[in-house]
Design a protein around this motif. Structure first.
Motif, mmCIF file in Angstrom:
data_model
loop_
_atom_site.group_PDB
_atom_site.id
_atom_site.type_symbol
_atom_site.label_atom_id
_atom_site.label_comp_id
_atom_site.label_asym_id
_atom_site.label_seq_id
_atom_site.Cartn_x
_atom_site.Cartn_y
_atom_site.Cartn_z
ATOM 1 N N LEU A 48 0.739 -0.976 0.038
ATOM 2 C CA LEU A 48 -0.046 -0.056 -0.046
ATOM 3 C C LEU A 48 0.673 1.340 -0.111
ATOM 4 N N GLN A 49 0.266 2.195 -0.560
ATOM 5 C CA GLN A 49 0.963 3.575 -0.704
ATOM 6 C C GLN A 49 0.192 4.632 -0.280
ATOM 7 N N SER A 50 0.639 5.583 0.425
ATOM 8 C CA SER A 50 -0.384 6.455 0.718
ATOM 9 C C SER A 50 0.038 8.113 0.141
ATOM 10 N N TYR A 51 -0.781 8.836 -0.453
ATOM 11 C CA TYR A 51 -0.389 10.291 -0.965
ATOM 12 C C TYR A 51 -1.645 11.346 -0.372
ATOM 13 N N ILE A 52 -1.116 12.319 -0.555
ATOM 14 C CA ILE A 52 -2.036 13.595 0.010
ATOM 15 C C ILE A 52 -2.274 14.310 -1.324
ATOM 16 N N GLY A 53 -3.467 14.316 -1.645
ATOM 17 C CA GLY A 53 -4.108 15.365 -2.570
ATOM 18 C C GLY A 53 -4.688 16.539 -2.004
ATOM 19 N N PHE A 54 -4.620 17.690 -2.855
ATOM 20 C CA PHE A 54 -5.162 19.021 -2.411
ATOM 21 C C PHE A 54 -5.960 19.336 -3.667
ATOM 22 N N ARG A 55 -7.054 20.212 -3.405
ATOM 23 C CA ARG A 55 -7.825 20.874 -4.060
ATOM 24 C C ARG A 55 -8.219 22.392 -3.570
ATOM 25 N N VAL A 56 -7.535 23.450 -4.038
ATOM 26 C CA VAL A 56 -7.844 24.496 -3.364
ATOM 27 C C VAL A 56 -8.646 25.556 -4.350
ATOM 28 N N GLN A 57 -9.963 25.980 -3.826
ATOM 29 C CA GLN A 57 -10.912 26.705 -4.711
ATOM 30 C C GLN A 57 -10.684 27.902 -4.303
#
Ligand SMILES: NC(=O)C1=CN([C@@H]2O[C@H](COP(=O)(O)OP(=O)(O)OC[C@H]3O[C@@H](n4cnc5c(N)ncnc54)[C@H](OP(=O)(O)O)[C@@H]3O)[C@@H](O)[C@H]2O)C=CC1
Ligand SMILES: O=C(O)CCC(=O)C(=O)O
Length: 411
Positions: A48-57
């Motif tokens: 398993l591999q974890s990533y962090i995703g972002f969306r700034v509106q």
């Protein structure tokens, strides 16, 4: 100075030029919504591999929020915030009916297989699908992403909301993408550069160009500038940098990079130190890769007379000051690279209309928008006696401020 501090600084300078009320200034600066999600995927080897995703509106006063999604190891919340804010001013400078947003996942796409990238994109979409949409927030490609990424987002989003081609732009043509979108940012850079050079009594032909970055934006800009008679004397990408004073054979380089996945080793030019690419002797420098690359460490050594910002935020405010004193003219990102989002707007319009434009219409309309944008920026420079960056910022901020005030705050 980090990207967010630099962007906030430019915004505040423009806000002071415009004489905005301090409460309005604060409301324009704070993002509408910041999203941070955990994306865990099984890798091909079963781990398993974890990533962090972002969306700034950042802002939606002028319309649905709009901006790319970046896959890069250096993606961080401050940078995404800055890039989202830049999108708000950029869509306003281009005068297209959008606000601004940006997204990203901290990952190295070159180390992920296609199926790992697909899983990551689908998990990210599952986490944000309720917060994007044709009339809410419309993602597009940026560094490390492209039409295939948009196709996966479209497919995953459509599982929740029904078939929705206009939820993303920069799609493959077979899924409702626009002709001309792939080249649009580079073509916009060409039109912007032509406008700037013409204003200074010059043309593309006969000028010497250096381009940092040979991905979507850099390679299209190189191809189109080369076709117009510009001489490209040095280019770089992550693999290295190359130089040929007589001019690099761009069609051969394009063929070479497709086969060899980078500019390194190209036979028609000498290999040079990647760190010195921005300092090469030329007339026009086009940064088309990462942000913050022109800073107080190297600004004094830059030899170009003009800098056309194809990348987002390539120039630090300290460097802006140094370059201004040296007489270097900088065409700012929020105008110079607006060709991409402008053709994204055309794609969205075509999807909503259910009618496809031919490529000539796309390119002609893009030229109209870029020409009008240059004139609007110059008019603001005249009104406020400022440089092109402040001309563009004050143009964008003023349009967003007017829309915000018109919509009002009544609960
Ligand atoms: N795509 C678009 O429509 C738009 C993009 N932009 C901006 O343009 C810039 C480039 O985006 P895009 O072309 O789409 O991205 P791509 O991922 O297609 O290309 C990025 C390029 O930059 C190179 N690169 C990465 N790191 C370095 C480095 N340290 N030194 C030199 N080159 C480097 C990459 O090399 P390699 O391929 O070898 O990794 C690649 O050639 C970004 O700032 C983006 O935000 C702005 C408006 C619209
Ligand atoms: O095409 C778009 O919607 C956005 C492109 C983008 O991310 C940018 O202009 O920086």
């Amino acid at each position: 100075m980090n990207a967010l501090a630099a962007t906030n600084r430019n915004f505040k300078l423009a806000s002071r030029l415009l004489g905005l009320d301090s409460k309005l200034e604060k409301s324009l600066l704070i993002p509408f919504r910041e999203i941070k999600v955990e994306c865990t995927i099984p890798k091909d080897d079963g781990t398993l591999q974890s990533y962090i995703g972002f969306r700034v509106q950042h802002d939606n006063a002028r319309g649905p929020m709009k901006g790319g999604i970046r896959y890069h190891p250096e993606v961080d919340p401050d940078e995404v915030n800055a890039l989202a804010q830049l999108m708000t001013w950029k869509t306003a400078v281009a005068n297209i009916p959008y606000g601004g947003a940006k997204g990203g996942i901290g990952c190295n796409p070159s180390e992920l297989s296609i199926s790992e990238l697909e899983r990551l994109t689908r998990v990210f979409t599952q986490k944000i699908h309720d917060l994007i949409g044709t009339h809410m927030d419309v993602p597009a490609p940026d560094m490390g992403t492209g039409p295939q990424t948009m196709a996966w987002i479209l497919d995953e989003y459509s599982k929740f909301h029904g078939y929705s081609p206009a939820v993303v732009t920069g799609k493959p043509i077979d899924l409702g993408g626009s002709l001309g979108r792939d080249a649009a940012t580079g073509r916009g850079v060409l039109f912007a550069t032509e406008a700037l050079l013409n204003e200074n009594g010059k043309s593309i032909s006969g000028q010497r160009f250096v381009i940092q970055g040979f991905g979507n934006v850099g390679s299209w800009a190189a191809q189109l500038i080369d076709e117009k008679g510009g001489k490209i004397v040095a280019v770089s990408d992550i693999t290295g940098a190359i130089k040929n004073k007589k001019g690099i054979d761009i069609p051969s380089l394009l063929k070479y990079t497709k086969e060899n996945k980078g500019v390194k080793g190209f036979h028609g030019a000498d290999s040079i130190d990647s760190n010195s690419i921005l300092l090469e002797d030329c007339d026009v420098l086009i940064p088309a890769a990462l942000g913050g690359v022109i800073n107080r460490e190297n600004a004094n050594e830059i030899k170009a007379k003009f800098i056309v910002e194809a990348a987002n935020h390539p120039t630090d405010p300290d460097a802006d000051e140094i370059l201004k004193k040296k007489g270097v003219v900088i065409l700012p990102d929020i105008y110079a690279n607006s060709g991409g989002v402008t053709v994204s707007y055309f794609e969205w319009v075509q999807n909503i209309q259910g009618f496809m434009w031919d490529e000539e219409k796309v390119n002609n309309e893009l030229k109209n928008y870029m020409t009008k944008g240059f004139k609007d920026v110059k008019d603001m420079c005249k009104t406020h006696e400022c440089d092109l960056r402040m001309g563009a910022f004050s143009l964008g901020v003023n349009r967003v401020a007017r829309a915000t005030v018109l919509r009002g705050w009544e609960a």
